[in-house]
Design an enzyme around this catalytic site. Structure first.
Site, PDB file in Angstrom:
ATOM      1  N   LYS A 156       0.806  -1.225   0.000  1.00  7.02           N
ATOM      2  CA  LYS A 156       0.000   0.000   0.000  1.00  7.02           C
ATOM      3  C   LYS A 156       0.843   1.281   0.000  1.00  7.02           C
ATOM      4  CE  LYS A 156      -4.452  -1.566   1.162  1.00  7.02           C
ATOM      5  NZ  LYS A 156      -4.354  -2.868   1.875  1.00  7.02           N
ATOM      6  N   GLU A 210      -9.846   6.728   3.431  1.00 10.08           N
ATOM      7  CA  GLU A 210     -10.688   5.738   4.097  1.00 10.08           C
ATOM      8  C   GLU A 210      -9.786   4.570   4.475  1.00 10.08           C
ATOM      9  OE1 GLU A 210     -10.138   5.767   0.900  1.00 10.08           O
ATOM     10  OE2 GLU A 210      -9.575   3.676   0.584  1.00 10.08           O
ATOM     11  N   SER A 234       1.526  -9.815  -0.788  1.00 14.23           N
ATOM     12  CA  SER A 234       1.195  -8.396  -0.668  1.00 14.23           C
ATOM     13  C   SER A 234       1.574  -7.773   0.673  1.00 14.23           C
ATOM     14  CB  SER A 234      -0.295  -8.190  -0.927  1.00 14.23           C
ATOM     15  OG  SER A 234      -1.062  -9.017  -0.071  1.00 14.23           O
TER      16      SER A 234
END
Ligand SMILES: *Cc1c(COP(=O)(O)O)cnc(C)c1O
Length: 414
Positions: A90, A112, A378
Site C-alpha cells: 500500500k 478511508e 502483498s
C-alpha cells in the site's frame, strides 16, 4: 499503449467511469486532466523512484521458494511486498498519490481505511510530507484494529470513527467522499485501491505497476526470460493485483489468477467474492461488479481477512475476468489460514491473511514442471497474529497443507 488502457472517459470495457456528485466535478476533472502529465513527468518519476528506493526499500526481492516449488512441482517465486516499509504494497500508492497531491497544490489529505493498513500508509506519508491527515474508519473496525488506530494517531493523523451503516469500510468510503465534497478545493482524497471514480483506478494501477516492472527485470536475471507462465495475486479492491499484472497484460501467454475472499463459501452469503458472486452496479463512484441484492442494496461482505472485505472490485479486474483474460478463484477462510501456516513452517515467512489467499490458490492448480509461477506476497502477517493464534493447530504445527486444513477445520468446529 496497451489494449487494456483506460478509455478517455474512464472505462475498462463496461466498467469504471466517474459517477460523482456535481460538487466534485471540478476537482475530479482537474485530476483527470493532470494525473498522467504529473505521473509521467521526469520530476515526479525522480522523486517517486528515489522514495521507493530509499524510504520503502525497493526493489522488493523476488524469492524462489524451494519448498513451494517442490510442493507444486514447478518453480514458485514470491514477490516480497511484505518487506516494504509499513509491511505491505500500500505504501507504493500512498507515496505516489501524495506527490500528485502536492503538485496539484492540495493542502490536506483524507483517506478511508478498513483494517487500517491503508490508513497507516497514508498517515505515514503525511508525516513524511508534513501534511494534515484525516482517516475515516468504521467504528467496528476501530474496535477490531486497535494497534493500527494507535499507529495512525502517533503518526499525527486524526482518526474519525464512522457510525453509519455497518460501521465498516464501505461506510468509511462514504464518509471520506462526504468530507471531500465539503472541501473540494484544498483537500486530496487519497484512495487506497484501484477503485473510486476515474482516474483513481488507472492512477493507482500505474503507481503500483512498479511491482510488475521489477518482476520482469528480476525474472530476466533469474530465469533468462521476462515473462512467467502464471501470475497469482489476492484481490480486494485490486491494487496489488493491478501492480502485479500491469506490464504483462498484453502477453497472452502469461496466465493471471486472482484469489478473492470466498469467506465461508460463495453460496453461504458469508463471502466477499465479488468477481464470482457480484452483479453489475455502481458503488463509490464507479461501475463494476458489486455484492448487492435484487433491489441494489449493498450486501455486507464477509472475509476472515479485513483487507479483502469489500463489496466491490476494481473495474479493470471486473473487465479482465469478464473477457476471460484473468481467472478469479474464491478462496475460503480455512484455505487461507492453512496456506499461511504452511508458508510459515516451510519458509519461515508469515504472510498477511490477504496474501495467504493467493498462496492457497496454488493448491487449486496443476502446474507443469517447467512453469514459472510468481505469487505476490502483498503483506506481512504481524497484524494478523490474533487471528492466527485463534486458529492455530493444537500441539505441533504440521507443515503440509492437507494436514493443516484438517487441523484448522477441527479447531473451527470446536
Ligand atoms: C489492503 C491489502 C490487500 C487488498 O487490497 P488490494 O487493493 O486488493 O491489493 C491485500 N493485501 C494486503 C497485505 C493489504 O494490506
Amino acid at each position: 499503449m496497451s489494449k487494456f488502457d483506460v478509455s478517455e472517459n474512464g472505462f475498462f470495457g463496461r466498467y469504471g467511469g466517474a459517477y460523482i456528485p456535481e460538487i466534485l466535478h471540478k476537482c475530479v476533472e482537474e485530476l483527470q486532466k493532470q494525473y498522467r502529465q504529473i505521473i509521467d513527468s521526469q520530476d515526479f518519476q525522480e522523486e517517486f523512484n528515489q522514495l521507493l528506493r530509499d524510504y520503502v526499500g525497493r526493489p522488493s526481492p523476488l524469492y524462489l521458494s524451494q519448498s513451494l516449488s517442490r510442493t507444486h512441482n514447478c518453480r514458485v517465486y514470491l514477490k516480497r511486498e511484505d518487506l516494504n516499509h509499513t509491511g505491505a504494497h500500500k505504501i507504493n500508492n500512498a507515496i505516489g498519490q501524495i506527490l500528485v497531491a502536492r503538485r496539484m497544490g492540495k493542502k490536506r489529505i483524507v483517506a478511508e481505511t478498513g483494517a487500517g493498513q491503508h490508513g497507516v500508509a497514508t498517515a505515514t506519508v503525511c508525516a513524511l510530507m508534513g501534511m494534515p491527515c484525516v482517516v475515516y474508519m468504521g467504528e467496528t473496525d476501530v474496535m477490531r484494529q486497535r494497534p493500527n488506530v494507535e499507529k495512525m494517531r502517533l503518526l499525527g493523523a486524526e482518526v474519525v470513527p464512522v457510525k453509519s451503516g455497518n460501521k465498516t469500510l464501505k461506510d468509511a468510503c462514504n464518509e471520506a467522499i462526504r468530507d471531500w465534497c465539503c472541501h473540494p478545493d484544498d483537500t486530496f482524497y487519497l484512495i487506497g485501491s484501484t477503485m473510486g471514480p476515474h482516474p483513481y483506478p488507472d492512477m493507482v494501477a500505474r503507481l503500483q505497476s512498479v511491482i510488475s516492472a521489477e518482476i520482469k527485470q528480476q525474472l530476466l536475471e533469474k530465469e533468462g526470460r521476462e515473462s512467467p507462465d502464471y501470475l497469482v495475486a489476492c484481490i480486494g479492491g485490486g491494487s496489488n493485483a493491478a501492480g502485479t499484472v500491469f506490464h504483462f497484460l498484453d502477453d497472452d501467454k502469461v496466465r493471471i489468477l486472482y484469489a478473492e475472499a470466498g469467506g465461508k463459501g460463495v453460496g453461504t452469503g458469508m463471502t466477499a467474492a465479488t468477481l464470482n458472486a457480484g452483479t453489475e452496479g455502481v458503488l463509490h463512484g464507479f461501475r463494476s461488479l458489486v455484492m448487492q441484492d435484487e433491489d441494489g442494496q449493498i450486501l455486507e461482505p464477509y472475509s476472515i481477512s479485513a483487507g479483502l472485505d469489500y463489496p466491490g472490485v476494481g473495474p479493470l479486474h471486473a473487465h479482465l475476468v469478464k473477457i476471460g483474460r484473468a481467472e478469479a478463484l474464491a478462496v475460503k477462510d480455512n484455505e487461507a489460514l492453512a496456506a499461511a501456516f504452511e508458508l510459515n513452517r516451510t519458509d519461515g515467512i508469515l504472510p498477511a491473511l490477504e496474501s495467504a489467499h493467493a498462496l492457497a490458490a496454488l493448491h487449486r492448480v496443476t502446474f507443469r514442471p517447467k512453469d514459472v509461477v510468481v505469487v505476490t506476497l502483498s503483506g506481512r502477517g504481524d497484524k494478523d497474529m490474533d487471528t492466527y493464534l485463534k486458529y492455530a493447530p493444537q500441539g505441533n504445527c504440521p507443515s503440509d497443507y492437507a494436514s493443516l486444513l484438517k487441523a484448522i477445520k477441527a479447531q473451527t468446529e470446536k
